[in-house]
Design an enzyme around this catalytic site. Structure first.
Site, mmCIF file in Angstrom:
data_model
loop_
_atom_site.group_PDB
_atom_site.id
_atom_site.type_symbol
_atom_site.label_atom_id
_atom_site.label_comp_id
_atom_site.label_asym_id
_atom_site.label_seq_id
_atom_site.Cartn_x
_atom_site.Cartn_y
_atom_site.Cartn_z
ATOM 1 N N TYR A 76 -3.281 -0.057 10.010
ATOM 2 C CA TYR A 76 -3.279 -0.585 8.693
ATOM 3 C C TYR A 76 -1.740 -0.181 7.946
ATOM 4 O O TYR A 76 -1.080 -1.190 7.292
ATOM 5 C CB TYR A 76 -4.174 0.297 7.635
ATOM 6 C CG TYR A 76 -4.167 -0.096 6.413
ATOM 7 C CD1 TYR A 76 -5.057 -1.229 5.832
ATOM 8 C CD2 TYR A 76 -3.747 0.772 5.417
ATOM 9 C CE1 TYR A 76 -4.893 -1.532 4.544
ATOM 10 C CE2 TYR A 76 -3.933 0.465 3.988
ATOM 11 C CZ TYR A 76 -4.423 -0.522 3.391
ATOM 12 O OH TYR A 76 -4.541 -0.785 2.202
ATOM 13 N N SER B 202 0.755 -1.130 0.070
ATOM 14 C CA SER B 202 0.086 0.121 -0.021
ATOM 15 C C SER B 202 1.052 1.216 0.024
ATOM 16 O O SER B 202 2.060 1.127 0.367
ATOM 17 C CB SER B 202 -0.936 0.023 1.316
ATOM 18 O OG SER B 202 -1.403 1.330 1.492
HETATM 19 C C1 GCO Z 1 -6.705 5.518 3.417
HETATM 20 C C2 GCO Z 1 -6.968 4.678 2.256
HETATM 21 C C3 GCO Z 1 -5.641 3.674 1.759
HETATM 22 C C4 GCO Z 1 -5.884 2.887 0.830
HETATM 23 C C5 GCO Z 1 -4.436 2.428 0.011
HETATM 24 C C6 GCO Z 1 -3.580 3.344 -0.139
HETATM 25 O O1 GCO Z 1 -7.687 6.025 4.104
HETATM 26 O O2 GCO Z 1 -5.752 6.215 3.397
HETATM 27 O O3 GCO Z 1 -8.038 3.759 2.438
HETATM 28 O O4 GCO Z 1 -5.358 3.066 3.078
HETATM 29 O O5 GCO Z 1 -6.936 2.105 0.821
HETATM 30 O O6 GCO Z 1 -4.052 1.441 1.131
HETATM 31 O O7 GCO Z 1 -2.651 2.861 -0.856
#
Ligand code: GCO
Length: 264
Positions: free
Chosen positions: A160, A147
């Site tokens: 995340y 990501s």
């Molecule tokens: C956020 C987004 C990201 C994307 C993605 C970016 O809230 O910033 O949802 O997390 O999903 O992973 O590459």
């Protein structure tokens, strides 16, 4: 001639979380390049079966298995079944993932753990059980879906980001241990794409929508189909000496600090 470099006809590709979104777009790309697609999803067998029909409509040979990628027993059983029903898994795309947008100071520990469990521990679990067959056959491709948050922080997505940052190092360590078996392990780092995961922050009038368009040199959200080329490359002979690399497909976000809103 060069076409054969990217030909994956007859290869068996397991893509986790491939019932929708980026997983489905990448799996469609692999299927159109000739691979037999094994779709995984966790919500229900019915949803997986419906996705399989979508692939078949495109003329792709597809199978579907519902299992929880975070549950090692379920993964072991599913991998066994896939190998028996479909054949050895040549390509594994660890795509299944979740996000929870909560400021770290308010985040429940259980929620943080769940994000890490699905986004970081699961790629380890699934790879651990798929790689054994690859080692025996001395051939395989593993692609971990990373990501922007593997490299950058952002308010509310700390769990995340921690998991996706960890996934980069897991990718490098898988390459360190498994490359000598002629297995290539790489990552794809999608930028900001128009999917259901980003639907709530892409809504018209949402300040994040304008922010991303302004922050991206290509000045738009990505179309999920833009990921197919990277997935095919990392699944094919064309990448046979590429290992431990993260291929960012981000319209240039990571190349730049961005620009003020009122600047052309
Ligand atoms: C956020 C987004 C990201 C994307 C993605 C970016 O809230 O910033 O949802 O997390 O999903 O992973 O590459």
């Amino acid at each position: 001639m060069s076409q054969t470099l990217f030909d994956i006809t007859g290869k068996v590709a397991l893509i986790t979380g491939a019932t929708h979104g980026l997983g489905m777009a990448m799996a469609m790309g692999l299927g159109r390049a000739g691979a037999t697609i094994v779709v995984n999803g966790n919500s229900s067998q019915e949803k997986v079966d419906n996705a399989v029909v979508e692939y078949q409509k495109e003329g792709i040979i597809a199978f579907g298995y519902q299992f929880n990628v975070a549950d090692e027993e379920e993964v072991i059983a599913a991998v066994k079944k896939i190998e028996k029903d479909v054949g050895g898994i040549d390509i594994l795309v660890n795509n299944a993932g979740i996000i929870k947008r909560t400021p770290l100071v308010d985040m429940e520990v259980a929620d943080f753990r769940q994000v890490v469990d699905i986004d970081l521990v699961s790629p380890f679990i699934v790879s651990k059980h798929v790689v054994r067959g690859m080692m025996e056959r001395k051939s395989g491709k593993i692609i971990n879906i990373c990501s922007m948050m593997s490299e950058l922080g952002r308010n509310t997505v700390g769990a995340y980001a921690a998991a996706k940052g960890g996934l980069v190092m897991l990718t490098k360590n898988m390459a360190t241990e498994w490359a000598r078996f002629n297995i290539q392990i790489n990552g794809i780092g999608p930028g900001y794409f128009a999917t259901s995961q980003t639907a709530s922050i892409r809504m018209e009038g949402h300040p994040f929508n304008d922010f991303i368009v302004n922050r991206t040199p290509a000045e738009k959200w990505g179309n999920p189909n833009d990921l197919a080329g990277a997935a095919i490359f990392l699944s094919s002979k064309a990448s046979d000496f590429v290992n431990g690399h993260i291929l960012y497909v981000d319209g240039g976000i990571l190349a730049t600090i961005g620009k003020p809103f009122n600047e052309d």
